[in-house]
Design an enzyme around this catalytic site. Structure first.
Site, PDB file in Angstrom:
ATOM      1  N   HIS A 106       0.845  -1.200   0.000  1.00  0.00           N
ATOM      2  CA  HIS A 106       0.000   0.000   0.000  1.00  0.00           C
ATOM      3  C   HIS A 106       0.876   1.244   0.000  1.00  0.00           C
ATOM      4  O   HIS A 106       2.010   1.230   0.481  1.00  0.00           O
ATOM      5  CB  HIS A 106      -0.938   0.011   1.212  1.00  0.00           C
ATOM      6  CG  HIS A 106      -0.235  -0.167   2.520  1.00  0.00           C
ATOM      7  ND1 HIS A 106       0.139  -1.397   2.990  1.00  0.00           N
ATOM      8  CD2 HIS A 106       0.164   0.729   3.453  1.00  0.00           C
ATOM      9  CE1 HIS A 106       0.744  -1.262   4.157  1.00  0.00           C
ATOM     10  NE2 HIS A 106       0.778   0.025   4.457  1.00  0.00           N
ATOM     11  N   HIS A 108       0.859   5.291   1.113  1.00  0.00           N
ATOM     12  CA  HIS A 108       0.215   6.331   1.914  1.00  0.00           C
ATOM     13  C   HIS A 108       0.275   7.657   1.154  1.00  0.00           C
ATOM     14  O   HIS A 108       1.327   8.025   0.624  1.00  0.00           O
ATOM     15  CB  HIS A 108       0.965   6.546   3.226  1.00  0.00           C
ATOM     16  CG  HIS A 108       0.981   5.364   4.147  1.00  0.00           C
ATOM     17  ND1 HIS A 108       0.106   5.240   5.195  1.00  0.00           N
ATOM     18  CD2 HIS A 108       1.775   4.269   4.191  1.00  0.00           C
ATOM     19  CE1 HIS A 108       0.365   4.118   5.849  1.00  0.00           C
ATOM     20  NE2 HIS A 108       1.377   3.500   5.265  1.00  0.00           N
TER      21      HIS A 108
HETATM   22  P1  DGP Z   1       1.782   0.571   7.376  1.00  0.00           P
HETATM   23  O1  DGP Z   1       2.087   0.804   8.822  1.00  0.00           O
HETATM   24  O2  DGP Z   1       2.689   1.354   6.436  1.00  0.00           O
HETATM   25  O3  DGP Z   1       1.708  -0.896   7.057  1.00  0.00           O
HETATM   26  O4  DGP Z   1       0.351   1.174   7.158  1.00  0.00           O
HETATM   27  C1  DGP Z   1      -0.842   0.498   7.413  1.00  0.00           C
HETATM   28  C2  DGP Z   1      -1.917   1.533   7.578  1.00  0.00           C
HETATM   29  O5  DGP Z   1      -3.165   0.887   7.478  1.00  0.00           O
HETATM   30  C3  DGP Z   1      -1.890   2.256   8.925  1.00  0.00           C
HETATM   31  O6  DGP Z   1      -1.655   3.646   8.720  1.00  0.00           O
HETATM   32  C4  DGP Z   1      -3.270   2.019   9.506  1.00  0.00           C
HETATM   33  C5  DGP Z   1      -4.078   1.525   8.338  1.00  0.00           C
HETATM   34  N1  DGP Z   1      -5.071   0.524   8.672  1.00  0.00           N
HETATM   35  C6  DGP Z   1      -4.893  -0.613   9.404  1.00  0.00           C
HETATM   36  N2  DGP Z   1      -6.030  -1.310   9.474  1.00  0.00           N
HETATM   37  C7  DGP Z   1      -6.957  -0.623   8.760  1.00  0.00           C
HETATM   38  C8  DGP Z   1      -8.336  -0.845   8.459  1.00  0.00           C
HETATM   39  O7  DGP Z   1      -8.967  -1.809   8.859  1.00  0.00           O
HETATM   40  N3  DGP Z   1      -8.957   0.108   7.704  1.00  0.00           N
HETATM   41  C9  DGP Z   1      -8.299   1.217   7.233  1.00  0.00           C
HETATM   42  N4  DGP Z   1      -9.011   2.081   6.500  1.00  0.00           N
HETATM   43  N5  DGP Z   1      -6.996   1.461   7.498  1.00  0.00           N
HETATM   44  C10 DGP Z   1      -6.338   0.549   8.246  1.00  0.00           C
END
Ligand code: DGP
Length: 144
Positions: A106, A108
């Site tokens: 992913h 950001h």
């Molecule tokens: P990273 O730490 O780079 O792997 O980013 C993962 C991101 O995903 C973190 O900023 C929080 C987000 N995240 C985790 N679980 C969920 C979810 O269930 N829904 C959404 N919308 N975001 C999530």
């Protein structure tokens, strides 16, 4: 979704793609999805994912990374117009030392402000769902 889409049964982002868990989606096409991060580092923080389950960038096929990048090119300008930050970082984490916490590649999109003192490994703090939903609507309006 096309037949070439590969998803994982247990991955939280694959569940978001399939609509099995709620999310604030701001843009979607056949190969990628943009949605709001529920632990925003700043208002307007969204995530862009390929609709292809792969743990990190090292094992993501180039066509899937390219699909996400094309969506970043659409969504980042919409975030810029909707939130009007001082700048935007595009960040992508691979592995524990890079603070990767979800193992589906992913990207950001993080609005930045001068003197926000945001560190690269920001804390994962729950966001206010009303605020996240409101900024999602502003971004979507910029994509219409
Ligand atoms: P990273 O730490 O780079 O792997 O980013 C993962 C991101 O995903 C973190 O900023 C929080 C987000 N995240 C985790 N679980 C969920 C979810 O269930 N829904 C959404 N919308 N975001 C999530």
């Amino acid at each position: 979704m096309g037949d070439d889409i590969q998803l994982d049964d247990d991955c939280i982002f694959c569940k978001i793609i399939r609509g099995e868990i709620p999310s604030f989606k701001v843009f979607e096409d056949d190969a990628s999805l943009a949605f709001m991060d529920i632990n925003p580092a700043a208002p307007g923080h969204c995530l862009v994912i390929p609709k292809h389950h792969a743990e990190n960038i090292f094992v993501t096929p180039p066509h899937a990374s390219a699909a996400a990048m094309a969506t970043i090119s659409k969504v980042a300008p919409a975030v810029e117009r909707a939130v009007q930050p001082g700048g935007i970082n595009i960040v992508q984490a691979n592995g524990p030392a890079a603070a990767q916490s979800v193992f589906h590649t992913h990207f950001h999109i993080i609005p930045r402000h001068l003197d926000d003192n945001l560190l690269m490994n920001w804390g994962l703090n729950p966001g206010d769902m009303d605020e996240i939903g409101a900024v999602a609507e502003k971004i979507k309006a910029e994509l219409d």
